[in-house]
Write a protein that holds these residues in place. Structure first.
Motif, PDB file in Angstrom:
ATOM      1  N   GLU A   1       0.823  -1.204   0.000  1.00 34.86           N
ATOM      2  CA  GLU A   1       0.000   0.000   0.000  1.00 34.86           C
ATOM      3  C   GLU A   1       0.863   1.262   0.000  1.00 34.86           C
ATOM      4  N   ARG A   2       1.933   1.273   0.795  1.00 32.64           N
ATOM      5  CA  ARG A   2       2.852   2.425   0.808  1.00 32.64           C
ATOM      6  C   ARG A   2       3.495   2.611  -0.561  1.00 32.64           C
ATOM      7  N   ARG A   3       3.888   1.491  -1.197  1.00 29.79           N
ATOM      8  CA  ARG A   3       4.500   1.576  -2.525  1.00 29.79           C
ATOM      9  C   ARG A   3       3.526   2.180  -3.520  1.00 29.79           C
ATOM     10  N   ARG A   4       2.277   1.762  -3.484  1.00 29.42           N
ATOM     11  CA  ARG A   4       1.276   2.297  -4.412  1.00 29.42           C
ATOM     12  C   ARG A   4       1.005   3.772  -4.154  1.00 29.42           C
ATOM     13  N   ARG A   5       0.980   4.159  -2.901  1.00 27.01           N
ATOM     14  CA  ARG A   5       0.759   5.575  -2.585  1.00 27.01           C
ATOM     15  C   ARG A   5       1.910   6.440  -3.075  1.00 27.01           C
ATOM     16  N   ARG A   6       3.153   5.955  -2.878  1.00 23.42           N
ATOM     17  CA  ARG A   6       4.323   6.707  -3.379  1.00 23.42           C
ATOM     18  C   ARG A   6       4.260   6.836  -4.891  1.00 23.42           C
ATOM     19  N   ALA A   7       3.934   5.740  -5.570  1.00 20.80           N
ATOM     20  CA  ALA A   7       3.856   5.768  -7.037  1.00 20.80           C
ATOM     21  C   ALA A   7       2.784   6.749  -7.501  1.00 20.80           C
ATOM     22  N   ALA A   8       1.645   6.769  -6.825  1.00 16.05           N
ATOM     23  CA  ALA A   8       0.563   7.690  -7.193  1.00 16.05           C
ATOM     24  C   ALA A   8       0.983   9.143  -6.971  1.00 16.05           C
ATOM     25  N   ALA A   9       1.683   9.410  -5.869  1.00 16.01           N
ATOM     26  CA  ALA A   9       2.134  10.772  -5.586  1.00 16.01           C
ATOM     27  C   ALA A   9       3.158  11.232  -6.626  1.00 16.01           C
ATOM     28  N   LEU A  10       4.080  10.354  -6.993  1.00 16.17           N
ATOM     29  CA  LEU A  10       5.076  10.716  -7.999  1.00 16.17           C
ATOM     30  C   LEU A  10       4.424  10.949  -9.355  1.00 16.17           C
ATOM     31  N   LYS A  11       3.455  10.123  -9.698  1.00 12.41           N
ATOM     32  CA  LYS A  11       2.769  10.289 -10.971  1.00 12.41           C
ATOM     33  C   LYS A  11       2.011  11.617 -11.009  1.00 12.41           C
ATOM     34  N   ALA A  12       1.413  12.004  -9.886  1.00 17.23           N
ATOM     35  CA  ALA A  12       0.670  13.263  -9.821  1.00 17.23           C
ATOM     36  C   ALA A  12       1.608  14.467  -9.966  1.00 17.23           C
ATOM     37  N   ALA A  13       2.846  14.332  -9.487  1.00 16.75           N
ATOM     38  CA  ALA A  13       3.796  15.441  -9.543  1.00 16.75           C
ATOM     39  C   ALA A  13       4.566  15.501 -10.862  1.00 16.75           C
ATOM     40  N   GLU A  14       4.459  14.472 -11.664  1.00 15.71           N
ATOM     41  CA  GLU A  14       5.192  14.405 -12.926  1.00 15.71           C
ATOM     42  C   GLU A  14       4.814  15.585 -13.828  1.00 15.71           C
ATOM     43  N   GLY A  15       5.824  16.297 -14.311  1.00 20.16           N
ATOM     44  CA  GLY A  15       5.596  17.415 -15.221  1.00 20.16           C
ATOM     45  C   GLY A  15       5.108  18.677 -14.546  1.00 20.16           C
ATOM     46  N   LEU A  16       5.199  18.734 -13.222  1.00 18.25           N
ATOM     47  CA  LEU A  16       4.680  19.863 -12.464  1.00 18.25           C
ATOM     48  C   LEU A  16       5.290  21.197 -12.912  1.00 18.25           C
TER      49      LEU A  16
END
Length: 64
Positions: A26-41
């Motif tokens: 679950e922590r891994r998925r949350r980190r991946a989701a946060a990084l994906k959301a910040a991509e191209g910021l």
């Protein structure tokens, strides 16, 4: 014992109701989701250098 509500498994729309994630997954998925959301910021910004190292040097120079 953790339930899906306690672990946040209910937040993943791709997760089947009978699947319960381990806390580590679950922590891994949350980190991946946060990084994906910040991509191209900062994509397309012209007020900062495109090179990350150059940008860090610029920030550090302001601290001195």
């Amino acid at each position: 014992m953790d339930t899906p509500a306690k672990t946040g498994a209910h937040l993943d729309p791709d997760l089947k109701p009978d699947q319960i994630l381990s806390p580590q997954e679950e922590r891994r998925r949350r980190r991946a989701a946060a990084l994906k959301a910040a991509e191209g910021l900062w994509k397309g910004r012209t007020d900062i250098p495109r090179d990350g190292a150059e940008f860090q040097d610029q920030l550090r120079a302001e601290w001195l």
